[in-house]
Every structure is written in C-alpha cells, then in structure tokens.
Enzyme design. Structure first.
Site, mmCIF file in Angstrom:
data_model
loop_
_atom_site.group_PDB
_atom_site.id
_atom_site.type_symbol
_atom_site.label_atom_id
_atom_site.label_comp_id
_atom_site.label_asym_id
_atom_site.label_seq_id
_atom_site.Cartn_x
_atom_site.Cartn_y
_atom_site.Cartn_z
ATOM 1 N N ASP A 15 0.860 -1.175 0.000
ATOM 2 C CA ASP A 15 0.000 0.000 0.000
ATOM 3 C C ASP A 15 0.903 1.234 0.000
ATOM 4 O O ASP A 15 2.092 1.148 0.327
ATOM 5 C CB ASP A 15 -0.887 -0.018 1.246
ATOM 6 C CG ASP A 15 -1.681 1.258 1.418
ATOM 7 O OD1 ASP A 15 -2.406 1.632 0.483
ATOM 8 O OD2 ASP A 15 -1.547 1.893 2.487
ATOM 9 N N ASP A 45 -0.341 5.201 0.624
ATOM 10 C CA ASP A 45 -0.698 6.264 1.570
ATOM 11 C C ASP A 45 -0.779 5.719 2.993
ATOM 12 O O ASP A 45 -1.585 4.834 3.283
ATOM 13 C CB ASP A 45 -2.043 6.891 1.192
ATOM 14 C CG ASP A 45 -1.982 7.620 -0.141
ATOM 15 O OD1 ASP A 45 -1.206 8.578 -0.236
ATOM 16 O OD2 ASP A 45 -2.686 7.212 -1.078
ATOM 17 N N ASP A 55 -1.685 -0.272 6.273
ATOM 18 C CA ASP A 55 -1.845 0.485 7.518
ATOM 19 C C ASP A 55 -3.304 0.667 7.906
ATOM 20 O O ASP A 55 -3.586 1.124 9.017
ATOM 21 C CB ASP A 55 -1.197 1.862 7.388
ATOM 22 C CG ASP A 55 -2.007 2.799 6.506
ATOM 23 O OD1 ASP A 55 -2.405 3.871 6.999
ATOM 24 O OD2 ASP A 55 -2.262 2.473 5.342
#
Length: 242
Positions: free
Chosen positions: A35, A37, A192
């Site tokens: 991922d 961002d 996240d």
C-alpha cells in the site's frame, strides 16, 4: 491467527532472522505488495489538509473524524461521501480531481517516507523479491513519489484509476499478483488501514499491518507490528500464513 508484537519488542526479540544460525531460514515471500498512503509514505495528512481546504473553499465544514473515516477507501467512494457530507454541487469525480490537485502540490514539495519503509523496499529489491505498489491513489499522484525511487523498484503498479472495484474489494491485490505472475497466497501485503487489510486478506494474502492514523482489528492472516524499522527481506517469510 494474528501475530502481534508490542511496541517495546523488536522482531529480533521474537523471531530468528539469521538463517545461518538455525540451519534453515524461512522462505522469502513470492512477492511483497505495498500500500502507499500511510504505509510507504505518510501522505494521509496531505489528504486531510486538502479536505479541510476544500470545505473552506466552498463554505462547508469538515471534521478530523470524517477525514479518518475515508482512510484507505477508493477515491470515488471518498469523493461521493465528501460531496454528500459537505453538500457540494460537484460530482464525486470532480471532488477527487480537486483533492488530487492539492495533494500532488504538497507531495511535490516533500515526500514523507514512513519509518523503515524505504529501507525495507530497497532490501527486498536487492534480494530479488518482486514488489508491487497497490494504492487507491491515482497515477498522477503516484508518479511524483516514484521518481524518488530507483527505476524498476516496483515490478507492477496498481492505482485506483486502473481498477473497477477499489479496496476493500480484493481486485486491487488480485490484479497486482496477476501482473507479477504469483499466487497471492504466497504474497505478503503491507498495509496500515482496515480497508486495505480487508482487501489483501480477501485476495488471499498475508498482511503485515503497521497501524498509522487508524486502528486495524486483529484477524486471520494479519501480523501486527509497531514499525517497519529494522525489518529485512529475510525476516518476512516467517510471517506467511500468520
């Protein structure tokens, strides 16, 4: 099964990382799917600041809680929510384009790398482990970040404007694995957010979760760590199937 390391522990406290010391080391993942961002770069504050600027521009209101509720989402889904909650006359696609204008301007000034992320990425490439970027951001936001990495760092890049169904749907991670020619069940995803984690798990990946701005619930095939700092490529095979 979920594996959780507390903040006062390091990987070295719980997992052998030197294959020579045990005679046989853990296999490397077939690929690592990243991922962006909040995981590779801490750009969530850029998105949040741009959302507040958008609300101010159109005489609306916004809150930090509303912003956090969008973390990890497909951009058009976020655009639709912003349109509704801010009462904008813009279409969701127009909202997204205004957001992108703001975050691209900010990332051109500074790329805020997450602790240990760039170092782990470089070590994986050196070890010959293919990596893919799997982000719901659009290509025009991703491109300025990729210019800070060596050419070929990511063997595949999947962006939000390249898929029909964004996270938490499994399509983004399934697409990345297919482009790399690997079995997603042999891949480790790095995330996240809960939205991204659900996407990767649904695709069959094991997920290395480093929480950032939002909490992530424990669950099957999730390994929760407080940081990526100190991790090396040789450490990651031990997490598969965790």
């Amino acid at each position: 099964m979920t594996t959780v390391l507390p903040p006062d522990k390091t990987l070295a406290d719980t997992t052998p990382v030197d294959p020579a010391s045990s005679g046989t080391g853990p296999d490397l993942p077939a690929a690592v799917l990243w991922d962006m961002d909040g995981t590779l770069v801490d750009t969530e504050p850029y998105w949040i600041a741009t959302e507040f600027a958008l609300a101010e521009k159109y005489g609306s209101t916004w809150s930090h809680e509303q912003a956090l509720d969008l973390v990890g989402n497909d951009l058009l889904v976020s655009g639709a929510r912003i349109k509704e909650q801010m009462g904008l006359e813009l279409s969701p696609a127009e909202v997204v384009e205004e957001l992108l204008d703001g975050v691209v301007a900010r990332v051109l000034e500074e790329v805020p790398w997450r602790p240990g992320a760039r170092e782990l990425l470089e070590d994986l490439v050196a070890a010959g482990v293919p990596c893919a970027l799997v982000t719901m951001s659009y290509q025009r936001f991703v491109d300025p970040i990729l210019t800070h990495l060596a050419a070929g760092t990511f063997s595949a890049v999947v962006t939000g404007d390249q898929v029909t169904h964004g996270k938490p749907h499994p399509e983004p991670y399934l697409t990345a694995a297919a482009r790399l020619g690997v079995d997603p069940q042999q891949c480790l995803a790095v995330e996240d957010s809960g939205t991204g984690t659900r996407s990767a798990v649904a695709a069959g990946c094991t997920v290395l979760v480093v929480e950032n701005h939002v909490p992530v619930e424990p669950g099957e095939r999730r390994v929760l760590l407080p940081t990526l700092e100190g991790l090396r490529a040789q450490d990651l095979g031990a997490f598969l199937g965790g």
